[in-house]
Design an enzyme around this catalytic site. Structure first.
Site, PDB file in Angstrom:
ATOM      1  N   TYR A  59       0.762  -1.211  -0.108  1.00  0.00           N
ATOM      2  CA  TYR A  59      -0.034   0.100   0.010  1.00  0.00           C
ATOM      3  C   TYR A  59       1.043   1.265   0.061  1.00  0.00           C
ATOM      4  O   TYR A  59       0.410   2.222   0.592  1.00  0.00           O
ATOM      5  CB  TYR A  59      -0.779   0.147   0.982  1.00  0.00           C
ATOM      6  CG  TYR A  59      -2.010  -1.005   1.214  1.00  0.00           C
ATOM      7  CD1 TYR A  59      -2.693  -1.312   0.348  1.00  0.00           C
ATOM      8  CD2 TYR A  59      -1.771  -2.240   2.400  1.00  0.00           C
ATOM      9  CE1 TYR A  59      -3.756  -2.343   0.397  1.00  0.00           C
ATOM     10  CE2 TYR A  59      -2.761  -2.991   2.374  1.00  0.00           C
ATOM     11  CZ  TYR A  59      -3.711  -3.347   1.380  1.00  0.00           C
ATOM     12  OH  TYR A  59      -4.525  -4.358   1.509  1.00  0.00           O
ATOM     13  N   CYS A  60       2.145   1.246  -0.672  1.00  0.00           N
ATOM     14  CA  CYS A  60       3.004   2.321  -0.634  1.00  0.00           C
ATOM     15  C   CYS A  60       2.816   3.033  -1.878  1.00  0.00           C
ATOM     16  O   CYS A  60       2.662   2.622  -3.050  1.00  0.00           O
ATOM     17  CB  CYS A  60       4.320   1.901  -0.410  1.00  0.00           C
ATOM     18  SG  CYS A  60       5.591   3.070  -0.440  1.00  0.00           S
ATOM     19  N   GLY A  61       2.937   4.190  -2.151  1.00  0.00           N
ATOM     20  CA  GLY A  61       3.312   5.065  -3.112  1.00  0.00           C
ATOM     21  C   GLY A  61       4.491   4.775  -4.232  1.00  0.00           C
ATOM     22  O   GLY A  61       4.435   4.889  -5.418  1.00  0.00           O
TER      23      GLY A  61
END
Length: 181
Positions: A59-61
């Site tokens: 769920y990271c950019g």
């Protein structure tokens, strides 16, 4: 008087020198980690290879870097590079179960390189691999965020580290990998 000061200063600096950095009582190849499927990944199996370790999160950019990591793996695996993803919730951006991470990586990015189990990468509960990296390379080896990269050379020592902002297919990483293969 000046010579005495310089000699005293030199002796004092010798005692304050950090002997922990790069003493390499162990190399990377002496360590292991649990795989995403529950087996042990013995890093000794990677001897004579360079290894790019990347702490990852779903769920990271920076999660789209999985795509470039897969391309890097496909391009260099037969030349002696192993890409190892270490999913981590150290920054609160990972799924809760190994099976969910594995499915996410396979479905969204067709990942075929090795994945570890969800692992702590910083702080007192960091996996031995990351404590080893900090001991032997200093604070630049400590992940500051997801998709931090640690490049291990064929001798099992840290060659370089790269921030999350450095993309896997950047010239900086490619040049360093090609120089050690």
């Amino acid at each position: 008087m000046k010579k005495k000061f310089i000699l005293s200063f030199t002796i004092i600096m010798f005692f304050f020198k950090s002997s922990a950095i790069a003493n390499y009582e162990k190399t990377f190849f002496d360590l292991n980690i649990e795989s995403i499927s529950g087996e042990i990944i013995n890093f000794s199996d990677f001897k004579d290879n360079a290894v790019l370790i990347v702490n990852t999160a779903s769920y990271c950019g920076f999660t789209n870097q999985y795509e470039e990591l897969q391309i890097l793996w496909e391009k260099y695996k037969n030349k002696g590079l192993v890409v190892l993803a270490v999913p981590s919730n150290s920054f609160n951006q990972e799924k809760n179960k190994n099976s969910e991470v594995k499915e996410f990586c396979e479905v969204n990015f067709n990942i075929t390189f090795p994945l570890s189990a969800i692992t702590e990468v910083k702080g007192n509960n960091a996996h031995e691999l990351f404590r080893w990296a900090k001991t032997n390379h200093g604070s630049s080896a400590i992940p500051k965020w997801n998709f931090h990269k640690i490049l291990i050379n064929k001798e099992g020592k840290i060659e370089d580290t790269f921030s999350s902002f450095t993309k896997p297919l950047s010239n900086k990483i490619i040049n360093k990998i090609e120089s050690i293969l």
